[in-house]
Scaffold this active site. Structure first.
Site, PDB file in Angstrom:
ATOM      1  N   VAL A   1      27.186  -4.205  -6.014  1.00  0.00           N
ATOM      2  CA  VAL A   1      28.309  -3.352  -6.405  1.00  0.00           C
ATOM      3  C   VAL A   1      29.581  -4.165  -6.179  1.00  0.00           C
ATOM      4  CG1 VAL A   1      29.619  -1.275  -5.812  1.00  0.00           C
ATOM      5  CG2 VAL A   1      27.127  -1.165  -5.971  1.00  0.00           C
ATOM      6  N   GLY A   2      30.347  -4.321  -7.225  1.00  0.00           N
ATOM      7  CA  GLY A   2      31.546  -5.155  -7.135  1.00  0.00           C
ATOM      8  C   GLY A   2      32.681  -4.434  -6.428  1.00  0.00           C
TER       9      GLY A   2
ATOM     10  N   SER B   1      27.622  -8.989  -5.336  1.00  0.00           N
ATOM     11  CA  SER B   1      28.130  -9.088  -6.703  1.00  0.00           C
ATOM     12  C   SER B   1      28.970 -10.347  -6.917  1.00  0.00           C
ATOM     13  CB  SER B   1      28.990  -7.853  -6.992  1.00  0.00           C
ATOM     14  OG  SER B   1      29.762  -8.038  -8.145  1.00  0.00           O
TER      15      SER B   1
ATOM     16  N   THR C   1      22.644 -10.388 -14.190  1.00  0.00           N
ATOM     17  CA  THR C   1      22.844  -9.077 -14.824  1.00  0.00           C
ATOM     18  C   THR C   1      23.114  -9.293 -16.315  1.00  0.00           C
ATOM     19  OG1 THR C   1      23.689  -8.126 -12.792  1.00  0.00           O
ATOM     20  CG2 THR C   1      24.273  -6.987 -14.835  1.00  0.00           C
TER      21      THR C   1
ATOM     22  N   HIS D   1      22.441   0.113 -15.129  1.00  0.00           N
ATOM     23  CA  HIS D   1      23.734  -0.121 -14.467  1.00  0.00           C
ATOM     24  C   HIS D   1      24.335   1.192 -13.950  1.00  0.00           C
ATOM     25  CE1 HIS D   1      26.622  -3.665 -14.277  1.00  0.00           C
ATOM     26  NE2 HIS D   1      27.374  -2.719 -13.777  1.00  0.00           N
TER      27      HIS D   1
ATOM     28  N   TYR E   1      27.294 -12.741 -12.816  1.00  0.00           N
ATOM     29  CA  TYR E   1      27.791 -12.435 -14.160  1.00  0.00           C
ATOM     30  C   TYR E   1      28.016 -13.776 -14.816  1.00  0.00           C
ATOM     31  CZ  TYR E   1      28.640  -7.429 -13.448  1.00  0.00           C
ATOM     32  OH  TYR E   1      28.492  -6.087 -13.243  1.00  0.00           O
TER      33      TYR E   1
ATOM     34  N   GLY F   1      19.914   5.954 -10.258  1.00  0.00           N
ATOM     35  CA  GLY F   1      19.508   7.340 -10.043  1.00  0.00           C
ATOM     36  C   GLY F   1      18.620   7.585  -8.840  1.00  0.00           C
TER      37      GLY F   1
ATOM     38  N   LYS G   1      18.449  -8.452 -14.159  1.00  0.00           N
ATOM     39  CA  LYS G   1      18.802  -7.044 -13.912  1.00  0.00           C
ATOM     40  C   LYS G   1      19.353  -6.423 -15.195  1.00  0.00           C
ATOM     41  CE  LYS G   1      21.862  -4.210 -10.989  1.00  0.00           C
ATOM     42  NZ  LYS G   1      23.059  -3.908 -11.760  1.00  0.00           N
TER      43      LYS G   1
END
Ligand code: FNR
Length: 374
Positions: free
Chosen positions: A91-92, A119, A169, A272, A143, A305, A248
């Site tokens: 999580v950024g 991240s 990702t 995501h 990224y 989720g 991911k």
């Protein structure tokens, strides 16, 4: 007022026990636009919604009389054993939730022997996070940059700092359509929240015409998205690192097949957290077809989720080897820094153990055989 509220929930028995209580408590301590950024999903948030409702549609059909007194929830990933079948999602910009950001999270994760995935756009750098928790299990989420030398430089830094896997990702080649952020005119990247790994990167710094704040932010924004990303980059990345590479954001079984052909070491089924594209399939719905394709050849993880222990059982029963938590730990961080994350993990661990045992599973292998019904 905020401080005493936080004090009250962290120190008392009233620390939120479940996701909706965590989210509503966190909404009171995180500034409005930042909270909106963390909570929200893309478009009309239909995918964000089905990420949880698709779990709720499934029911576990438990087995009893199965002696679960010595139940074992441990898993093995890339040669390391972990006591629980879950990890922390990347999580950024965690400073949006708490000033200790990744430093608090990595220490909380370490105290539970849960791997932490950092991240690319973290608030503290790879080196700072590594120094805060040497020896704990850390993976680095990449990224892919428009400038591949920056990507490789970050991968090298993660290797040198003792990170144990690279998580590429693939669903964020451009930013999703996020209405909450547009309404709030909120862009944490533009505000400089996710720059730590860039301003500590020599290749990035050398690519800048000038190193004032505006140029740095502008360069990050032009570097970070890479719509041209394709399987050739994946194959090249595999050649350039000795670490396991995990993709991911896989949702289609054909992509899982291509990932294995490209030599990928693990897959994270993910949308995501519903933040990138609305109207796409939930992770739990996509999982069985991907599990069939992967067929145990490489580790298969899932996020988006996961809220309860029963969700873990359902994901394992449909073929995942482990799951990842996103927003739940971010809210714990907002409410109590390291201690808040530890509380979330303690509760999640307990609920997961109870859920596995009460489903009749003595270990993770047995959890994969739990019966589900629609
Ligand atoms: C994310 N996620 C994410 N993923 C990633 O690969 N790199 C990143 O920098 C981020 N940043 C990020 C910020 C925020 C605020 C959130 C909520 C999520 C996605 C994350 O890794 C994960 O896929 C989802 O959060 C999982 O869904 P749940 O558990 O939040 O439903």
């Amino acid at each position: 007022i905020e401080d005493s509220f936080i004090q009250q929930i962290v120190s008392s028995e009233a620390f939120p026990l479940n996701f909706s209580d965590l989210e509503s408590a966190a909404s009171k301590v995180i500034p409005k636009a930042a909270f909106g950024y963390i909570r929200s999903g893309a478009g009309g948030e239909e995918t964000l919604r089905i990420n949880t409702t698709d779990f709720n549609k499934l029911s576990i059909v438990p087995r009893y009389l199965n002696d679960v007194s010595a139940a074992d929830t441990s898993i093995e990933l890339f040669g390391r054993t972990y006591p629980q079948p879950f990890l922390l999602s990347p999580v950024g910009m965690l400073k949006l939730a708490h000033e200790d950001a990744e430093l608090a999270v990595v220490k909380a994760a370490a105290s539970h022997q849960v791997p932490f995935i950092q991240s690319t756009v973290s608030s503290f750098s790879i080196e700072e996070v590594s120094k805060a928790s040497p020896g704990s299990s850390k993976w680095f989420q990449l990224y892919w940059s428009n400038n591949e030398n920056i990507s490789y430089s970050m991968v090298n830094r993660a290797e040198e700092a003792g990170y144990e896997a690279i998580v590429l990702t693939v669903d964020t080649i451009m930013l999703g359509w996020r209405e909450e952020d547009i309404r709030n005119s909120f862009s944490p990247l533009k505000e400089g929240y996710g720059k730590a790994n860039y301003i500590n990167d020599k290749v990035f710094l050398n690519s800048l015409p000038s190193q004032d704040d505006d140029s740095v932010i502008q360069a990050i924004l032009t570097n970070i998205f890479h719509p041209a990303l394709n399987w050739k980059h994946v194959e090249e990345l595999k050649k350039r690192t000795s670490l396991p590479v995990v993709i991911k954001g896989i949702l289609h079984p054909e992509d899982a097949k291509l990932a294995i052909e490209a030599g990928i070491d693990g897959i994270i089924v993910s949308n995501h957290g519903g933040r990138q594209m609305d109207g796409i399939v939930s992770s739990i719905e996509a999982l069985p077809r991907i599990a069939k394709e992967v067929n145990g050849r490489i580790p298969l993880l899932l996020d988006s989720g996961i809220r309860r222990g029963s969700d873990v059982v359902k994901a394992l029963a449909l073929g995942a080897d482990a799951v990842l938590l996103g927003r739940p730990y971010v809210y714990g961080l907002a409410l109590g820094g390291q201690e808040g994350v530890e509380k979330v993990l303690t509760n999640f661990k307990q609920e997961t153990s109870v859920s596995l045992a009460l489903s009749g599973a003595v270990n993770i292998k047995a959890a994969k055989k739990v019966t589900l019904t629609l």
